[in-house]
Design a protein around this motif. Structure first.
Motif, short mmCIF file in Angstrom:
data_model
loop_
_atom_site.label_atom_id
_atom_site.label_comp_id
_atom_site.label_asym_id
_atom_site.label_seq_id
_atom_site.Cartn_x
_atom_site.Cartn_y
_atom_site.Cartn_z
N LYS A 43 -11.54 -9.85 16.13
CA LYS A 43 -12.65 -10.22 15.24
C LYS A 43 -13.23 -8.99 14.55
O LYS A 43 -13.49 -9.01 13.36
N SER A 44 -13.42 -7.92 15.31
CA SER A 44 -13.96 -6.68 14.73
C SER A 44 -13.01 -6.14 13.67
O SER A 44 -13.45 -5.69 12.60
N ASP A 45 -11.73 -6.17 13.97
CA ASP A 45 -10.74 -5.67 13.02
C ASP A 45 -10.74 -6.51 11.75
O ASP A 45 -10.67 -5.98 10.64
N MET A 46 -10.85 -7.82 11.89
CA MET A 46 -10.86 -8.70 10.72
C MET A 46 -12.10 -8.46 9.87
O MET A 46 -12.04 -8.45 8.65
N GLN A 47 -13.25 -8.25 10.51
CA GLN A 47 -14.48 -7.96 9.77
C GLN A 47 -14.36 -6.64 9.02
O GLN A 47 -14.79 -6.52 7.87
N CYS A 48 -13.74 -5.66 9.65
CA CYS A 48 -13.53 -4.36 9.01
C CYS A 48 -12.62 -4.52 7.80
O CYS A 48 -12.89 -3.98 6.73
N MET A 49 -11.54 -5.28 7.96
CA MET A 49 -10.60 -5.50 6.86
C MET A 49 -11.27 -6.24 5.70
O MET A 49 -11.03 -5.92 4.54
N GLN A 50 -12.12 -7.22 6.01
CA GLN A 50 -12.82 -7.95 4.97
C GLN A 50 -13.76 -7.03 4.20
O GLN A 50 -13.84 -7.08 2.97
N GLY A 51 -14.47 -6.16 4.93
CA GLY A 51 -15.36 -5.21 4.29
C GLY A 51 -14.60 -4.23 3.42
O GLY A 51 -15.02 -3.91 2.30
N PHE A 52 -13.47 -3.76 3.91
CA PHE A 52 -12.66 -2.81 3.16
C PHE A 52 -12.08 -3.47 1.91
O PHE A 52 -12.09 -2.88 0.83
N THR A 53 -11.63 -4.72 2.04
CA THR A 53 -11.10 -5.45 0.89
C THR A 53 -12.18 -5.66 -0.16
O THR A 53 -11.94 -5.49 -1.36
N LYS A 54 -13.38 -6.00 0.30
CA LYS A 54 -14.50 -6.18 -0.63
C LYS A 54 -14.81 -4.88 -1.36
O LYS A 54 -15.03 -4.86 -2.57
N PHE A 55 -14.81 -3.78 -0.61
CA PHE A 55 -15.06 -2.46 -1.21
C PHE A 55 -14.01 -2.15 -2.27
O PHE A 55 -14.33 -1.72 -3.38
N LEU A 56 -12.73 -2.38 -1.95
CA LEU A 56 -11.65 -2.09 -2.91
C LEU A 56 -11.76 -2.96 -4.14
O LEU A 56 -11.54 -2.50 -5.26
#
Length: 62
Positions: A43-56
Motif C-alpha cells: 500500500k505504501s509503495d502504491m501511494q508513493c507511485m501514485q504521488g510520483f506519477t502525479k508529480f511527473l
C-alpha cells in the motif's frame, strides 16, 4: 450503487531464511501478521507511485 468485489490473488515470494527471521521479529514487535506487514508495504509503495506519477504529470504539463 452496487459494490465492486475486489479480485484477489495469492502471491508466493521466495526469501532468504535471514529475511524471514527479521520479518518474524518485526511483525512480532508490531503485533501484526507477516501478511499484514507485506500488505502495508505494498500500500505504501502504491501511494508513493501514485504521488510520483502525479508529480511527473504536473511537470510534463508545465
Amino acid at each position: 450503487m452496487a459494490e465492486k468485489t475486489k479480485e484477489r490473488h495469492r502471491v508466493i515470494i521466495d526469501i532468504p531464511e535471514s529475511t524471514h527471521r527479521n520479518l518474524k521479529i518485526i511483525t512480532a514487535l508490531q503485533g501484526i501478521t507477516m501478511q499484514q506487514y507485506i500488505r502495508n508495504l505494498i500500500k505504501s509503495d502504491m501511494q508513493c507511485m501514485q504521488g510520483f506519477t502525479k508529480f511527473l504529470t504536473e511537470e510534463k504539463s508545465k
